[in-house]
Design an enzyme around this catalytic site. Structure first.
Site, short mmCIF file in Angstrom:
data_model
loop_
_atom_site.label_atom_id
_atom_site.label_comp_id
_atom_site.label_asym_id
_atom_site.label_seq_id
_atom_site.Cartn_x
_atom_site.Cartn_y
_atom_site.Cartn_z
CD GLU A 1 1.36 4.47 3.85
OE1 GLU A 1 2.49 4.44 4.37
OE2 GLU A 1 0.31 4.22 4.46
CG HIS B 1 2.43 9.12 2.68
ND1 HIS B 1 2.62 10.41 3.12
CD2 HIS B 1 2.84 8.33 3.70
CE1 HIS B 1 3.11 10.40 4.34
NE2 HIS B 1 3.26 9.13 4.72
CG ASP C 1 6.23 2.80 7.68
OD1 ASP C 1 5.85 2.23 6.65
OD2 ASP C 1 6.15 2.28 8.79
CG ASP D 1 -1.69 11.81 -7.30
OD1 ASP D 1 -1.08 11.10 -6.46
OD2 ASP D 1 -1.22 12.09 -8.42
#
Length: 641
Positions: A612, A555, A223, A603
């Site tokens: 992540e 991610h 994020d 993955d």
């Protein structure tokens, strides 16, 4: 940690074994570039255990012969594992790149490996010391991935792992001349961004009536939030990688010096690694509540988008309002600890900045003492991770230790020595989870043991004994594992970010080796590298760009090539979180149900609970890569591009 799940600490457990409250309907749906995430109101609790079924999922693990796909140091241990139903020893053959046999021997049956639930045997070719590339090991007609033997295997890993932080800087243009054109991007969340980005940020409604400039720092993970409690441990360990070069005999600081890393400040007379650390420290200082305001001296817990950022979204294309969240005692103590460490390291390079850091550290300590129970809520998960934390004894210990080392003030020493955590190696360095954002006391203990300070010799010996006691446990765990991994989580369940836990245990082992010179600690560190770089049940290197079968779909909001081919894969040196028995995302639950603990990984871009990438996972990789690179004689002479 996840970009779609709040980071929650559940007391009284002080390890990083946390169940996460899932917040990711919009992420799971995969919105288009620049779209906004759906509100977290659709969040669902997932506290049940997953992966308990008996039917294991099928996984493409390639060759059953598992090795470190980067390679082995010339005079280090060289071990591997083969998955086989055979119960009697098998013959292994080491071959050079041209197919010439160089060594052979027999494997050792190891029974069923509990982490993978598969029959395995181990092999050892440590006697081979001929440098070269393209080596393979063949067993029962099956050939391993190629690997090297040599002294300078990890200089590029060190450089790449450290470059991760520049890649993820907020508020600055990422320069193609430093990282290549596909990773270059405009500044994210600077004053030109919608709502003036992070230069003029309001608080969440009801928390304050003023605005703050909190520009800079590193984006936390997949994020684009910035969290003081995760930034604190990350910048501290980055600085510790450099501080070790000043406190440990024979360690060369050149590889982290001025002009050696991929940072725009190179050539300014300051070690590049400190330049990178300063980018984060400046942000952390801006997160301190100013004088004259309620809770002055405390630190805001975090800043991030009002709602979860759409997926994928390049930082400069994020159009959401940013918000500051309530100060917390944990965040305040992270600031106190990291700023105190920064003050002593920058004193000879920028005395004014060092003084500013020390002033902030003292003010933060005093504020935390005055407000010791302002806890971050695990429910504050709209738009960003919660990082909930209702036990801050470890942060008090860490901050006291760093302030004492820097100032020599015995009031801080008393706060650390009187802590119930002191002299408790199991509390300072938890067996399974190790150090983490939620268990920071070990950071203080490591520095008390290694950085010159005013403890008495007896007190220093006590701290060092705690470090070696913890390292003994981790070394024993490594020796018992068929894959050599220094990680033995409670109940055998691998936790969220298990690879970072492995690495943080390796830091304790490496420090014990620095203190004692004992080979068992060093061997466990190198076996941990074997595990991370392919010598594991999945035959998977968890570091992008390092190893034949490397993770490359982690991610991340910008490095999202699997979703949008206009975007890049993660940059080389990016560490995947790794196997996670919890399976706290839809992709992992669907693909991995019934997985053995060390095989609960895929993955896949949207499998955020296993795949992540974060600053606090990459920093122990950078620390350890720097450590093992030095074992082979240091970095190559050519500076990073």
């Amino acid at each position: 940690m996840s970009a779609t799940a709040p980071r929650v600490r559940i007391t009284p457990d002080r390890t990083d074994r946390r169940r996460r409250r899932m917040v990711g309907a919009a992420v799971a749906a995969g919105l288009t570039l620049g779209a906004l995430a759906a509100p977290a109101a659709g969040a669902v609790d997932h506290h049940a255990r997953h992966g308990a079924g008996t039917a294991a999922p099928k996984a493409d693990t390639g060759s059953p012969v598992r090795v470190n796909q980067v390679g082995y140091l010339t005079h280090g241990p060289k071990k591997g594992t083969v998955v086989t139903p055979a119960t009697k020893p098998l013959t292994w053959t080491l071959r050079a790149a041209d197919g010439t046999g160089r060594a052979s021997g027999t494997t050792t049956p190891a029974g069923v490996d509990p982490s993978s639930r598969r029959h395995v045997q181990t092999f050892d070719f440590s006697r081979v010391t001929d440098a070269g590339e393209g080596y393979t090991v063949t067993i029962d007609g099956k050939k391993s991935e190629p690997f090297a033997i040599g002294d300078h295997l990890y200089d590029s890993l060190r450089s790449d792992a450290l470059a991760y932080f520049y890649h993820n800087r907020s508020g600055i243009k990422i320069d193609a001349d430093l990282v290549g054109s596909k990773y270059a991007r405009p500044a994210g969340h600077d004053k030109a961004a919608p709502h003036r980005g992070d230069t003029d940020v309001p608080c969440v409604k009801g928390e304050c009536d003023y605005r703050r400039n909190v520009a800079g720092g590193w984006y936390d993970a997949g994020d684009q939030g910035k969290y003081v409690v995760n930034g604190g441990i990350s910048v501290a360990q980055l600085m510790s990688a450099y501080e070790r070069t000043r406190t440990t005999k024979g360690v060369d600081a050149a590889s982290m010096g001025d002009g050696r890393l991929r940072v725009p400040e190179r050539g300014n007379g300051v070690p590049d690694i400190l330049d990178e650390a300063r980018w984060e420290m400046e942000f952390l200082l801006r997160m301190q509540v100013p004088k004259g305001e309620p809770l002055a001296g405390m630190a805001f817990h975090k800043v991030h988008d009002k709602q979860w950022t759409g997926f994928p979204t390049r930082p400069d294309q994020d159009r959401q309002q940013r918000e500051l969240h309530k100060p917390s005692t944990a965040a305040t103590l992270n600031l106190a600890a990291s700023a105190a460490q920064s003050a002593r390291l920058f004193k000879s390079y920028d005395p004014e900045f060092a003084a500013r850091c020390l002033h902030a550290a003292r003010a933060a300590w005093d504020a935390a003492k005055a407000h010791p129970k302002i806890y971050a809520s695990d429910k504050d998960s709209t738009g960003g991770g919660a990082y909930g934390d209702r036990y801050v004894g470890d942060e008090f210990y860490w901050a006291a230790a760093e302030l004492f080392i820097t100032t020599g003030d015995h009031g801080y020493a008393k706060a650390a020595l009187d802590s119930p955590l002191h002299r408790d190696a199991g509390a300072l360095f938890p067996r399974g989870g190790g150090m983490s954002w939620a268990s920071t006391a070990g950071l203080g203990a490591l520095d008390l043991a290694t950085v010159p300070n005013k403890l008495t010799e007896r007190q220093r010996a006590e701290v060092r004994a705690m470090v070696t006691k913890a390292a003994d446990r981790y070394a024993a765990d490594s020796a018992k594992s068929a894959y050599g991994v220094p990680y033995a989580p409670k109940g055998g369940k691998y936790e969220w970010g298990s690879n970072s836990q492995v690495l943080n245990n390796m830091i304790v082992l490496a420090t014990a080796h620095d203190l004692t010179g004992k080979d068992r600690y060093l061997d466990a560190v190198l076996r941990g590298m074997d595990y991370l770089l392919g010598g594991n049940p999945l035959n998977q290197s968890y570091v992008t760009g390092h190893g034949e079968r490397d993770s490359h779909n982690q991610h991340h909001r910008f490095w999202a090539h699997q979703r949008d081919h206009r975007l890049p894969h993660p940059a080389p040196g990016s560490l995947a979180g790794g196997p996670n028995s919890g399976l706290q995302d839809p992709v992992a639950r669907k693909k991995l149900k019934g997985c053995a603990p060390a095989m609960c990984y895929t993955d896949s871009l949207m499998a955020f609970s296993t795949n992540e990438i974060t600053i606090n996972w990459n920093v122990p990789l950078a620390w350890i890569a720097s450590y093992v690179d030095g074992l082979g004689g240091g970095a190559a002479e050519q500076p990073a591009r």
